[in-house]
Enzyme design. Structure first.
Site, PDB file in Angstrom:
ATOM      1  N   SER A  22       0.918  -1.119   0.037  1.00 51.21           N
ATOM      2  CA  SER A  22       0.081  -0.059   0.178  1.00 51.21           C
ATOM      3  C   SER A  22       0.953   1.472  -0.235  1.00 51.21           C
ATOM      4  O   SER A  22       1.733   1.612   0.840  1.00 51.21           O
ATOM      5  CB  SER A  22      -0.853  -0.072   1.233  1.00 51.21           C
ATOM      6  OG  SER A  22      -1.568   1.265   1.262  1.00 51.21           O
ATOM      7  N   HIS A  47      -0.995  -0.975  -4.525  1.00 51.77           N
ATOM      8  CA  HIS A  47      -2.262  -0.670  -4.049  1.00 51.77           C
ATOM      9  C   HIS A  47      -2.246   0.812  -3.799  1.00 51.77           C
ATOM     10  O   HIS A  47      -1.370   1.386  -3.101  1.00 51.77           O
ATOM     11  CB  HIS A  47      -2.590  -1.450  -2.625  1.00 51.77           C
ATOM     12  CG  HIS A  47      -4.084  -1.314  -2.040  1.00 51.77           C
ATOM     13  ND1 HIS A  47      -4.892  -1.790  -2.257  1.00 51.77           N
ATOM     14  CD2 HIS A  47      -4.447  -0.284  -1.142  1.00 51.77           C
ATOM     15  CE1 HIS A  47      -5.926  -1.329  -1.665  1.00 51.77           C
ATOM     16  NE2 HIS A  47      -5.756  -0.364  -0.820  1.00 51.77           N
ATOM     17  N   ASP A  49      -4.454   3.995  -2.434  1.00 54.56           N
ATOM     18  CA  ASP A  49      -5.444   4.421  -1.715  1.00 54.56           C
ATOM     19  C   ASP A  49      -5.786   5.862  -1.802  1.00 54.56           C
ATOM     20  O   ASP A  49      -4.935   6.735  -2.008  1.00 54.56           O
ATOM     21  CB  ASP A  49      -4.994   4.354   0.062  1.00 54.56           C
ATOM     22  CG  ASP A  49      -5.080   2.829   0.434  1.00 54.56           C
ATOM     23  OD1 ASP A  49      -6.001   2.229   0.045  1.00 54.56           O
ATOM     24  OD2 ASP A  49      -4.002   2.397   1.030  1.00 54.56           O
ATOM     25  N   MET A  51      -8.382   8.847  -0.833  1.00 51.26           N
ATOM     26  CA  MET A  51      -9.416   9.374   0.265  1.00 51.26           C
ATOM     27  C   MET A  51      -9.857  10.661   0.003  1.00 51.26           C
ATOM     28  O   MET A  51      -9.038  11.670  -0.432  1.00 51.26           O
ATOM     29  CB  MET A  51      -8.530   9.245   1.837  1.00 51.26           C
ATOM     30  CG  MET A  51      -7.908   8.011   2.263  1.00 51.26           C
ATOM     31  SD  MET A  51      -7.419   7.944   3.772  1.00 51.26           S
ATOM     32  CE  MET A  51      -6.591   6.173   3.619  1.00 51.26           C
ATOM     33  N   HIS A  80      -8.004   1.738  -4.592  1.00 48.79           N
ATOM     34  CA  HIS A  80      -8.997   1.903  -3.531  1.00 48.79           C
ATOM     35  C   HIS A  80      -9.784   3.017  -3.087  1.00 48.79           C
ATOM     36  O   HIS A  80      -9.153   3.906  -2.336  1.00 48.79           O
ATOM     37  CB  HIS A  80      -8.397   1.013  -2.322  1.00 48.79           C
ATOM     38  CG  HIS A  80      -9.347   0.801  -1.232  1.00 48.79           C
ATOM     39  ND1 HIS A  80      -8.665   0.483   0.180  1.00 48.79           N
ATOM     40  CD2 HIS A  80     -10.685   1.137  -0.763  1.00 48.79           C
ATOM     41  CE1 HIS A  80      -9.699   0.300   1.184  1.00 48.79           C
ATOM     42  NE2 HIS A  80     -10.809   0.737   0.426  1.00 48.79           N
ATOM     43  N   MET A  82     -11.630   5.379  -1.247  1.00 46.19           N
ATOM     44  CA  MET A  82     -12.454   5.401   0.171  1.00 46.19           C
ATOM     45  C   MET A  82     -13.072   6.974   0.078  1.00 46.19           C
ATOM     46  O   MET A  82     -12.681   8.051   0.630  1.00 46.19           O
ATOM     47  CB  MET A  82     -11.499   5.441   1.295  1.00 46.19           C
ATOM     48  CG  MET A  82     -11.153   4.123   1.442  1.00 46.19           C
ATOM     49  SD  MET A  82      -9.698   3.817   2.515  1.00 46.19           S
ATOM     50  CE  MET A  82      -8.423   4.237   1.258  1.00 46.19           C
ATOM     51  N   MET A 151     -12.386  -5.203   4.410  1.00 43.35           N
ATOM     52  CA  MET A 151     -11.458  -4.296   5.179  1.00 43.35           C
ATOM     53  C   MET A 151     -11.359  -5.173   6.733  1.00 43.35           C
ATOM     54  O   MET A 151     -12.214  -5.443   7.248  1.00 43.35           O
ATOM     55  CB  MET A 151     -12.138  -3.153   5.277  1.00 43.35           C
ATOM     56  CG  MET A 151     -12.289  -2.189   4.214  1.00 43.35           C
ATOM     57  SD  MET A 151     -10.490  -1.885   3.269  1.00 43.35           S
ATOM     58  CE  MET A 151      -9.477  -0.848   4.666  1.00 43.35           C
ATOM     59  N   GLY A 156      -9.222   4.472   6.429  1.00 40.83           N
ATOM     60  CA  GLY A 156      -8.886   5.971   7.009  1.00 40.83           C
ATOM     61  C   GLY A 156      -7.308   6.178   7.171  1.00 40.83           C
ATOM     62  O   GLY A 156      -7.033   7.057   6.748  1.00 40.83           O
ATOM     63  N   GLY A 158      -3.339   4.029   7.819  1.00 41.18           N
ATOM     64  CA  GLY A 158      -2.429   2.858   7.789  1.00 41.18           C
ATOM     65  C   GLY A 158      -1.852   2.661   9.095  1.00 41.18           C
ATOM     66  O   GLY A 158      -2.289   3.268   9.979  1.00 41.18           O
ATOM     67  N   GLY A 159      -1.267   1.423   9.329  1.00 45.85           N
ATOM     68  CA  GLY A 159      -0.611   0.913  10.705  1.00 45.85           C
ATOM     69  C   GLY A 159      -1.679   0.789  11.774  1.00 45.85           C
ATOM     70  O   GLY A 159      -1.145   0.745  13.054  1.00 45.85           O
ATOM     71  N   ASP A 186      -7.303  -5.927   3.417  1.00 49.48           N
ATOM     72  CA  ASP A 186      -6.482  -4.776   3.388  1.00 49.48           C
ATOM     73  C   ASP A 186      -6.689  -4.416   5.039  1.00 49.48           C
ATOM     74  O   ASP A 186      -7.698  -3.877   5.390  1.00 49.48           O
ATOM     75  CB  ASP A 186      -7.218  -3.922   2.662  1.00 49.48           C
ATOM     76  CG  ASP A 186      -6.430  -2.333   2.560  1.00 49.48           C
ATOM     77  OD1 ASP A 186      -5.426  -2.201   3.267  1.00 49.48           O
ATOM     78  OD2 ASP A 186      -7.084  -1.372   1.995  1.00 49.48           O
ATOM     79  N   GLY A 187      -5.624  -4.109   5.661  1.00 52.97           N
ATOM     80  CA  GLY A 187      -5.464  -3.570   6.964  1.00 52.97           C
ATOM     81  C   GLY A 187      -4.854  -4.376   8.074  1.00 52.97           C
ATOM     82  O   GLY A 187      -5.608  -5.579   8.438  1.00 52.97           O
ATOM     83  N   GLY A 188      -3.579  -4.050   8.657  1.00 53.86           N
ATOM     84  CA  GLY A 188      -2.970  -4.652   9.591  1.00 53.86           C
ATOM     85  C   GLY A 188      -2.506  -6.140   9.135  1.00 53.86           C
ATOM     86  O   GLY A 188      -2.249  -6.864  10.012  1.00 53.86           O
ATOM     87  N   GLY A 208       0.748  -2.221   3.979  1.00 50.81           N
ATOM     88  CA  GLY A 208       1.272  -0.811   4.387  1.00 50.81           C
ATOM     89  C   GLY A 208       2.560  -0.839   5.111  1.00 50.81           C
ATOM     90  O   GLY A 208       3.631  -0.864   4.780  1.00 50.81           O
TER      91      GLY A 208
HETATM   92  C1  DX5 Z   1      -6.396   1.994   4.955  1.00 49.31           C
HETATM   93  C2  DX5 Z   1      -5.996   1.806   3.748  1.00 49.31           C
HETATM   94  C3  DX5 Z   1      -5.023   0.766   3.620  1.00 49.31           C
HETATM   95  C4  DX5 Z   1      -3.725   0.972   4.477  1.00 49.31           C
HETATM   96  C5  DX5 Z   1      -3.122  -0.351   5.012  1.00 49.31           C
HETATM   97  O1  DX5 Z   1      -7.676   2.635   4.964  1.00 49.31           O
HETATM   98  O2  DX5 Z   1      -7.186   1.214   3.001  1.00 49.31           O
HETATM   99  O3  DX5 Z   1      -4.841   0.322   2.419  1.00 49.31           O
HETATM  100  O4  DX5 Z   1      -2.784   1.613   3.708  1.00 49.31           O
HETATM  101  O5  DX5 Z   1      -2.188  -0.070   6.005  1.00 49.31           O
HETATM  102  P1  DX5 Z   1      -1.637  -1.067   6.968  1.00 49.31           P
HETATM  103  O6  DX5 Z   1      -1.323  -2.438   6.055  1.00 49.31           O
HETATM  104  O7  DX5 Z   1      -0.568  -0.280   7.296  1.00 49.31           O
HETATM  105  O8  DX5 Z   1      -2.704  -1.369   7.821  1.00 49.31           O
HETATM  106 ZN    ZN Z   2      -6.406   0.453   1.052  1.00 48.90          ZN
END
Ligand code: DX5
Ligand code: ZN
Length: 234
Positions: A22, A47, A49, A51, A80, A82, A151, A156, A158-159, A186-188, A208
Protein backbone atom coordinates in the site's frame (compact mmCIF):
# COMPACT_ATOMS: atom_id res chain seq x y z
CA UNK A 1 -1.56 -1.25 -20.84
CA UNK A 2 -4.41 -1.10 -23.38
CA UNK A 3 -7.86 -1.33 -21.81
CA UNK A 4 -10.75 -3.20 -23.41
CA UNK A 5 -14.35 -2.65 -22.32
CA UNK A 6 -15.75 -5.69 -20.56
CA UNK A 7 -12.39 -7.37 -19.90
CA UNK A 8 -11.24 -8.46 -16.45
CA UNK A 9 -7.62 -7.28 -16.09
CA UNK A 10 -7.19 -9.49 -13.00
CA UNK A 11 -7.56 -12.59 -15.20
CA UNK A 12 -3.82 -12.65 -15.94
CA UNK A 13 -3.19 -13.45 -12.26
CA UNK A 14 -5.72 -16.31 -12.08
CA UNK A 15 -4.87 -18.86 -9.42
CA UNK A 16 -1.94 -16.88 -7.98
CA UNK A 17 -1.80 -15.15 -4.61
CA UNK A 18 -0.93 -11.46 -4.92
CA UNK A 19 0.93 -9.12 -2.59
CA UNK A 20 -0.04 -5.45 -2.92
CA UNK A 21 2.12 -3.00 -0.99
CA UNK A 22 0.00 0.00 0.00
CA UNK A 23 1.70 3.16 -1.26
CA UNK A 24 -0.06 5.15 1.47
CA UNK A 25 2.68 3.93 3.81
CA UNK A 26 5.57 4.72 1.45
CA UNK A 27 8.03 7.56 1.97
CA UNK A 28 6.89 9.95 -0.76
CA UNK A 29 10.29 11.66 -0.77
CA UNK A 30 11.62 8.35 -2.10
CA UNK A 31 8.56 6.97 -3.85
CA UNK A 32 10.26 5.84 -7.07
CA UNK A 33 12.98 3.98 -5.14
CA UNK A 34 10.45 2.38 -2.81
CA UNK A 35 8.25 1.22 -5.69
CA UNK A 36 11.28 -0.28 -7.45
CA UNK A 37 12.26 -1.97 -4.19
CA UNK A 38 8.91 -3.70 -3.60
CA UNK A 39 8.64 -4.74 -7.25
CA UNK A 40 12.19 -6.09 -7.11
CA UNK A 41 11.23 -8.11 -4.02
CA UNK A 42 8.34 -9.74 -5.88
CA UNK A 43 5.24 -7.63 -5.14
CA UNK A 44 2.85 -8.38 -7.99
CA UNK A 45 0.65 -5.27 -7.75
CA UNK A 46 0.61 -1.81 -6.13
CA UNK A 47 -2.28 -0.59 -3.97
CA UNK A 48 -3.27 3.08 -4.37
CA UNK A 49 -5.43 4.43 -1.54
CA UNK A 50 -7.71 7.32 -2.43
CA UNK A 51 -9.37 9.32 0.37
CA UNK A 52 -11.60 12.38 0.06
CA UNK A 53 -11.59 13.70 3.64
CA UNK A 54 -15.34 13.00 3.77
CA UNK A 55 -15.99 9.24 3.48
CA UNK A 56 -12.95 8.88 5.72
CA UNK A 57 -11.33 11.64 7.82
CA UNK A 58 -8.09 11.69 5.84
CA UNK A 59 -6.76 12.70 2.45
CA UNK A 60 -4.70 10.44 0.24
CA UNK A 61 -3.31 9.81 -3.14
CA UNK A 62 -4.45 12.16 -5.95
CA UNK A 63 -4.98 11.49 -9.66
CA UNK A 64 -1.89 13.59 -10.40
CA UNK A 65 0.38 11.50 -8.20
CA UNK A 66 -1.20 8.35 -9.66
CA UNK A 67 -0.46 9.58 -13.19
CA UNK A 68 3.19 10.11 -12.26
CA UNK A 69 3.36 6.58 -10.81
CA UNK A 70 1.80 5.19 -14.01
CA UNK A 71 4.30 7.07 -16.20
CA UNK A 72 7.16 5.73 -14.13
CA UNK A 73 6.14 2.09 -13.92
CA UNK A 74 4.02 -0.42 -15.80
CA UNK A 75 2.99 -2.41 -12.72
CA UNK A 76 -0.68 -3.27 -12.06
CA UNK A 77 -2.29 -0.40 -10.08
CA UNK A 78 -5.12 -1.40 -7.73
CA UNK A 79 -7.02 1.77 -6.68
CA UNK A 80 -9.07 1.67 -3.46
CA UNK A 81 -11.55 4.56 -3.46
CA UNK A 82 -12.49 5.56 0.08
CA UNK A 83 -14.69 8.38 -1.15
CA UNK A 84 -18.35 9.39 -0.83
CA UNK A 85 -18.84 9.81 -4.60
CA UNK A 86 -16.85 7.06 -6.37
CA UNK A 87 -18.60 7.64 -9.72
CA UNK A 88 -17.18 11.18 -9.72
CA UNK A 89 -13.69 10.05 -8.74
CA UNK A 90 -13.47 7.00 -11.01
CA UNK A 91 -12.91 8.99 -14.17
CA UNK A 92 -9.77 10.91 -13.15
CA UNK A 93 -8.21 7.70 -11.81
CA UNK A 94 -9.08 5.78 -14.99
CA UNK A 95 -7.51 8.63 -16.98
CA UNK A 96 -4.49 8.47 -14.68
CA UNK A 97 -4.05 4.85 -15.79
CA UNK A 98 -5.11 2.57 -12.93
CA UNK A 99 -5.85 -1.06 -13.86
CA UNK A 100 -8.63 -1.70 -11.36
CA UNK A 101 -10.93 0.29 -9.09
CA UNK A 102 -12.50 -0.89 -5.85
CA UNK A 103 -15.27 1.19 -4.31
CA UNK A 104 -17.20 0.97 -1.05
CA UNK A 105 -20.75 -0.39 -1.06
CA UNK A 106 -21.36 2.12 1.78
CA UNK A 107 -20.61 5.09 -0.52
CA UNK A 108 -23.30 7.24 -2.15
CA UNK A 109 -22.98 5.93 -5.72
CA UNK A 110 -25.34 3.23 -6.99
CA UNK A 111 -23.21 0.05 -7.11
CA UNK A 112 -24.81 -1.18 -10.37
CA UNK A 113 -24.12 2.12 -12.14
CA UNK A 114 -20.61 2.12 -10.78
CA UNK A 115 -19.96 -1.48 -11.93
CA UNK A 116 -21.28 -0.64 -15.42
CA UNK A 117 -19.08 2.46 -15.67
CA UNK A 118 -15.95 0.56 -14.62
CA UNK A 119 -16.71 -2.33 -17.01
CA UNK A 120 -17.25 0.11 -19.85
CA UNK A 121 -13.88 1.72 -19.10
CA UNK A 122 -12.13 -1.67 -19.22
CA UNK A 123 -10.73 -1.49 -15.69
CA UNK A 124 -11.10 -4.18 -13.04
CA UNK A 125 -14.19 -3.97 -10.86
CA UNK A 126 -13.92 -4.33 -7.09
CA UNK A 127 -16.36 -3.74 -4.28
CA UNK A 128 -15.42 -3.41 -0.64
CA UNK A 129 -17.04 -3.56 2.77
CA UNK A 130 -16.07 -1.82 6.00
CA UNK A 131 -15.78 -3.92 9.18
CA UNK A 132 -19.35 -3.14 10.26
CA UNK A 133 -20.91 -4.15 6.92
CA UNK A 134 -22.08 -7.74 6.49
CA UNK A 135 -20.81 -10.23 3.93
CA UNK A 136 -24.39 -10.55 2.65
CA UNK A 137 -24.16 -6.99 1.30
CA UNK A 138 -21.91 -8.24 -1.51
CA UNK A 139 -24.17 -11.12 -2.58
CA UNK A 140 -26.25 -9.14 -5.13
CA UNK A 141 -23.06 -8.15 -6.97
CA UNK A 142 -21.14 -11.41 -6.64
CA UNK A 143 -21.58 -12.38 -10.29
CA UNK A 144 -20.65 -8.92 -11.57
CA UNK A 145 -17.35 -8.06 -9.89
CA UNK A 146 -13.74 -9.21 -10.27
CA UNK A 147 -12.78 -8.65 -6.65
CA UNK A 148 -14.25 -8.21 -3.18
CA UNK A 149 -12.12 -6.41 -0.61
CA UNK A 150 -12.81 -7.24 3.03
CA UNK A 151 -11.46 -4.39 5.17
CA UNK A 152 -9.66 -5.72 8.21
CA UNK A 153 -9.42 -2.24 9.79
CA UNK A 154 -11.70 0.80 9.68
CA UNK A 155 -10.65 2.56 6.46
CA UNK A 156 -8.85 5.88 6.76
CA UNK A 157 -5.40 5.25 8.16
CA UNK A 158 -2.48 2.89 7.78
CA UNK A 159 -0.74 1.23 10.68
CA UNK A 160 -3.83 0.02 12.57
CA UNK A 161 -4.16 -3.37 14.25
CA UNK A 162 -5.68 -6.28 12.28
CA UNK A 163 -9.31 -6.93 13.31
CA UNK A 164 -9.41 -10.70 13.88
CA UNK A 165 -13.21 -10.59 14.05
CA UNK A 166 -13.26 -10.01 10.28
CA UNK A 167 -11.84 -13.46 9.50
CA UNK A 168 -15.28 -15.11 9.49
CA UNK A 169 -16.41 -12.47 7.00
CA UNK A 170 -13.52 -13.33 4.66
CA UNK A 171 -14.71 -16.95 4.75
CA UNK A 172 -18.35 -15.93 4.18
CA UNK A 173 -17.40 -13.70 1.24
CA UNK A 174 -15.36 -16.52 -0.33
CA UNK A 175 -18.39 -18.81 0.00
CA UNK A 176 -20.62 -16.21 -1.64
CA UNK A 177 -18.37 -15.32 -4.60
CA UNK A 178 -16.93 -18.77 -5.36
CA UNK A 179 -13.42 -19.53 -6.54
CA UNK A 180 -13.04 -17.19 -9.53
CA UNK A 181 -13.51 -13.79 -7.86
CA UNK A 182 -10.50 -12.40 -6.01
CA UNK A 183 -10.93 -11.89 -2.27
CA UNK A 184 -8.64 -9.14 -1.01
CA UNK A 185 -7.82 -8.10 2.55
CA UNK A 186 -6.54 -4.70 3.63
CA UNK A 187 -5.51 -3.47 7.07
CA UNK A 188 -3.00 -4.74 9.59
CA UNK A 189 -1.70 -7.44 7.26
CA UNK A 190 1.75 -8.82 8.12
CA UNK A 191 3.51 -12.19 7.92
CA UNK A 192 1.51 -13.42 10.96
CA UNK A 193 -1.99 -12.05 10.39
CA UNK A 194 -1.90 -13.03 6.70
CA UNK A 195 -2.01 -16.72 7.65
CA UNK A 196 -5.57 -16.50 9.02
CA UNK A 197 -6.63 -14.59 5.89
CA UNK A 198 -5.20 -17.27 3.58
CA UNK A 199 -6.93 -19.98 5.62
CA UNK A 200 -10.24 -18.10 5.31
CA UNK A 201 -9.94 -17.91 1.53
CA UNK A 202 -8.29 -14.57 0.72
CA UNK A 203 -5.91 -14.47 -2.23
CA UNK A 204 -4.94 -10.79 -2.53
CA UNK A 205 -3.06 -9.13 0.32
CA UNK A 206 -2.60 -5.39 0.85
CA UNK A 207 0.16 -4.43 3.26
CA UNK A 208 1.30 -0.93 4.18
CA UNK A 209 3.08 -0.50 7.50
CA UNK A 210 4.45 -4.05 7.62
CA UNK A 211 6.21 -3.47 4.29
CA UNK A 212 7.19 0.22 4.11
CA UNK A 213 7.66 0.54 7.87
CA UNK A 214 10.16 -2.32 7.93
CA UNK A 215 13.89 -1.68 8.27
CA UNK A 216 14.43 -4.14 5.43
CA UNK A 217 11.62 -3.63 2.90
CA UNK A 218 12.58 -6.48 0.51
CA UNK A 219 12.81 -8.88 3.47
CA UNK A 220 9.31 -7.82 4.60
CA UNK A 221 7.82 -8.49 1.14
CA UNK A 222 9.56 -11.84 0.98
CA UNK A 223 8.44 -12.81 4.51
CA UNK A 224 4.85 -12.03 3.55
CA UNK A 225 5.13 -14.10 0.37
CA UNK A 226 6.69 -17.00 2.28
CA UNK A 227 3.91 -16.96 4.89
CA UNK A 228 1.25 -16.91 2.17
CA UNK A 229 2.89 -19.77 0.25
CA UNK A 230 3.27 -21.98 3.32
CA UNK A 231 -0.29 -21.31 4.52
CA UNK A 232 -1.62 -22.21 1.04
CA UNK A 233 0.45 -25.40 1.00
CA UNK A 234 -1.09 -26.68 4.24
C1 DX5 B 1 -6.55 1.97 5.14
C2 DX5 B 1 -6.08 1.70 3.74
C3 DX5 B 1 -5.02 0.67 3.68
C4 DX5 B 1 -3.78 0.97 4.46
C5 DX5 B 1 -3.29 -0.33 5.00
O1 DX5 B 1 -7.66 2.76 5.10
O2 DX5 B 1 -7.13 1.26 2.92
O3 DX5 B 1 -4.71 0.29 2.34
O4 DX5 B 1 -2.76 1.57 3.70
O5 DX5 B 1 -2.22 -0.08 5.81
P1 DX5 B 1 -1.67 -1.10 6.92
O6 DX5 B 1 -1.20 -2.31 6.16
O7 DX5 B 1 -0.57 -0.32 7.53
O8 DX5 B 1 -2.80 -1.40 7.84
ZN1 ZN C 1 -6.56 0.33 0.93
Amino acid sequence: MKKTAGKNPWARFAGKPLVAPSLLAADFMHLADQIATVIGAGAEILHVDVMDGHFVPNLAISPGVTRSIRRGCGHFLDAHLMVTDPLFFAEPFIKAGVDSITFHVESDSDPRRMIAALRQAGVGVGITVKPGTSAETVRPYAGEVDLVLVMTVEPGYGGQAFMADQVDKIRAVRDIVGPSVRVEVDGGIDADTVVRCVEAGADTFVAGASVFGADDIPAAVKALKRSIASARAR
